[in-house]
Design an enzyme around this catalytic site. Structure first.
Site, PDB file in Angstrom:
ATOM      1  N   VAL A  11       0.821  -1.213   0.000  1.00  0.00           N
ATOM      2  CA  VAL A  11       0.000   0.000   0.000  1.00  0.00           C
ATOM      3  C   VAL A  11       0.855   1.262   0.000  1.00  0.00           C
ATOM      4  O   VAL A  11       0.669   2.165  -0.825  1.00  0.00           O
ATOM      5  CB  VAL A  11      -0.977  -0.016   1.202  1.00  0.00           C
ATOM      6  CG1 VAL A  11      -1.595   1.346   1.431  1.00  0.00           C
ATOM      7  CG2 VAL A  11      -2.063  -1.035   0.958  1.00  0.00           C
ATOM      8  N   ASP A  30      10.550   3.414   5.545  1.00  0.00           N
ATOM      9  CA  ASP A  30      10.328   2.069   6.099  1.00  0.00           C
ATOM     10  C   ASP A  30      11.400   1.782   7.133  1.00  0.00           C
ATOM     11  O   ASP A  30      12.509   2.321   7.045  1.00  0.00           O
ATOM     12  CB  ASP A  30      10.359   1.009   4.990  1.00  0.00           C
ATOM     13  CG  ASP A  30       9.521  -0.207   5.352  1.00  0.00           C
ATOM     14  OD1 ASP A  30       8.412  -0.364   4.810  1.00  0.00           O
ATOM     15  OD2 ASP A  30       9.959  -1.007   6.219  1.00  0.00           O
ATOM     16  N   CYS A 260      -5.535  -9.230   3.336  1.00  0.00           N
ATOM     17  CA  CYS A 260      -6.640  -8.342   3.694  1.00  0.00           C
ATOM     18  C   CYS A 260      -7.885  -9.052   4.205  1.00  0.00           C
ATOM     19  O   CYS A 260      -8.260  -8.867   5.358  1.00  0.00           O
ATOM     20  CB  CYS A 260      -6.974  -7.451   2.510  1.00  0.00           C
ATOM     21  SG  CYS A 260      -5.666  -6.248   2.237  1.00  0.00           S
ATOM     22  N   LYS A 320      -3.652 -15.067  -5.064  1.00  0.00           N
ATOM     23  CA  LYS A 320      -4.433 -14.759  -6.261  1.00  0.00           C
ATOM     24  C   LYS A 320      -3.465 -14.418  -7.388  1.00  0.00           C
ATOM     25  O   LYS A 320      -2.259 -14.245  -7.133  1.00  0.00           O
ATOM     26  CB  LYS A 320      -5.422 -13.627  -6.010  1.00  0.00           C
ATOM     27  CG  LYS A 320      -4.783 -12.283  -5.763  1.00  0.00           C
ATOM     28  CD  LYS A 320      -5.862 -11.229  -5.736  1.00  0.00           C
ATOM     29  CE  LYS A 320      -5.275  -9.856  -5.624  1.00  0.00           C
ATOM     30  NZ  LYS A 320      -6.258  -8.813  -5.625  1.00  0.00           N
TER      31      LYS A 320
END
Ligand code: NAD
Length: 430
Positions: A11, A30, A260, A320
């Site tokens: 994200v 980060d 998620c 996925k």
């Protein structure tokens, strides 16, 4: 605008690169030194179509930079997005300690007005907690607002989704915050929904829970189809054309995974419990999803009879297609269950193998799909990558020891595959 994005994962990195591309000055932060070192060379630590080009382009024109120094990034920015992870605790509750750490550092570095924006998915009332933390830890009179701007991008099409959102949600508590965020998102020309902070937080959990519910609903329907020899795809088409239902997210399969849906569902159930509501509906969604893996494993056993000592070929490991993300991928549990019963696993995934190698033990990773097929007693489809849909099935049949395909993602036409001489089993289709 001068923007800091804290957290350079799926994200944070995508949002940062896209904001930079809109002409803002973005510092992507980060704590992971190796991530930042690789980003400074223009190499993203994740696979996401279009991301590398976007990063390199904006590094070159100096709108995007990377650092591990959060304190200086805060001082140099006006808007600070928090996009760190919010992983599940063992009881399913969201672990907000990374969010708190970031809030504490921001508090100490407020040198002028700052707009602090939650981009991570967080339970309702987290914004209030962030504001309290800032008030407690910052100098007296520190000028700031806290807002919520949940992210709806999907891994695999993250850059495209960020640039073309169905809507942008801005949860704000002041006109000043609203004005800044509306201005920032104006170039995307997307519908903007301005809400209060808590409603925005609920919108994100509610959206993901609703989508997960649609998937579990179709998986439940697929079990009825299996039991009656009906076709779940025909059912999906029949109900999906009803505009109130919609065509998307009606695919039956081995269940949802990823970073998620499983975690956000669990977090929404826990926060509801804390608020005094037993969200039974979502608990059923979780149960059905878990159950799909068992349904699939039963199909494998029925298709090849004895699992022990069989060689099982697996196509697809990521949760996925178009991502290398292995977090909560159904493939992990399915492979472990087959190995526990004594099967030998060969596997291939177009992008997730480096991450899969760290997670899956005793798996023979192959260079392509055909190498997986060679000598396997059956072929399992666990992720619906396009390249698997286009395989030369005549070649696959020659390479397999037994022509058996158990398709957990319904990627092939059953008649076509059976006409070629395969034993073919899929989810909720005769
Ligand atoms: P991620 O694990 O890929 O990235 C999080 C990053 O934050 C990591 O690189 C980590 O090192 C960094 N980090 C942790 N603590 C830090 C700190 N104190 N300072 C600086 N960096 C720190 O996670 P993600 O997939 O990008 O998800 C981030 C948030 O966005 C989560 O709340 C997630 O639920 C939400 N979200 C994810 C997606 C998705 O598709 N992945 C979509 C929408 C929303």
């Amino acid at each position: 605008m001068k923007i800091a994005v804290v957290g350079s994962g799926y994200v944070g990195l995508v949002s940062g690169a896209c904001f930079a591309n809109l002409g803002n000055e973005v510092i992507s932060v980060d704590i992971d030194k190796s991530k930042i070192a690789s980003l400074k060379k223009g190499i993203p630590p994740i696979y996401e179509p279009g991301l590398e080009e976007l990063i390199r382009h904006n590094m070159k024109r100096k709108t995007l930079s990377f650092t591990t120094d959060l304190r200086s990034a805060v001082r140099r920015s006006d808007v600070i997005f928090i996009a760190v992870g919010t992983p599940p605790r063992p009881n399913g509750e969201a672990d907000l300690s990374y969010v708190e750490d970031v809030a504490l550092t921001i508090a100490k570095e407020i040198n002028r007005y700052k707009l602090i924006v939650e981009k991570s998915t967080v339970p309702v009332q987290t914004g209030e907690r962030i504001a309290q933390t800032l008030r407690r830890a910052a100098k007296k009179g520190a000028d700031f607002d806290v807002a919520s701007n949940p992210e709806f991008l999907r891994e695999g099409s993250a850059v495209r989704d960020f640039r073309n959102p169905d809507r942008v949600i801005l949860g704000v508590e002041s006109k000043r915050a609203e004005k800044i965020l509306c201005e920032l998102y104006k170039p995307l020309k997307a519908p903007i929904v301005v809400t209060d902070l808590k409603s925005a937080e609920i919108i994100k959990h509610a959206s993901n829970s609703f989508l997960a519910t649609k998937i579990s609903f179709m998986n439940a329907i697929s079990r009825i189809c299996d039991a009656t020899n009906a076709d779940v795809e025909q059912v999906a088409q029949g109900i999906g054309l009803d505009k109130r239902i919609g065509k998307d997210f009606l695919n039956a399969g081995i269940g949802f995974g990823g970073f998620c849906f499983p975690k956000d569902l669990a977090a929404f159930i826990r926060i509801s419990e804390k608020l005094g509501y037993d969200f039974e509906l979502l608990k059923a969604v979780e149960r059905i999803n878990e159950g799909q893996k068992a349904v699939f494993l039963k199909k494998v056993e029925e298709a090849i009879w004895n699992i022990p000592s069989k060689v099982i070929g697996v196509l697809g490991l990521s949760f996925k297609p178009n991502t290398d993300d292995m977090r909560y991928a159904p493939s992990v549990d399915i492979i472990a269950a087959l190995q526990e019963q004594g099967a030998r696993i060969k596997a291939f995934d177009p992008h997730a193998m480096p991450k899969a190698k760290a997670l899956l033990k005793n798996v023979q990773f192959c260079k392509d799909s055909y190498a997986v097929c060679k000598g396997s007693d059956c072929l399992l489809i666990l992720t619906e990558w396009d390249e698997f849909k286009e395989l030369d099935l005549a070649r696959v049949k020659k390479l397999l020891r037994q022509p058996v395909i158990v398709d957990g993602r319904n990627i092939y036409d059953p008649k076509r595959v059976r006409d070629m001489g395969f034993k073919y089993v899929s989810m909720g289709r005769p």
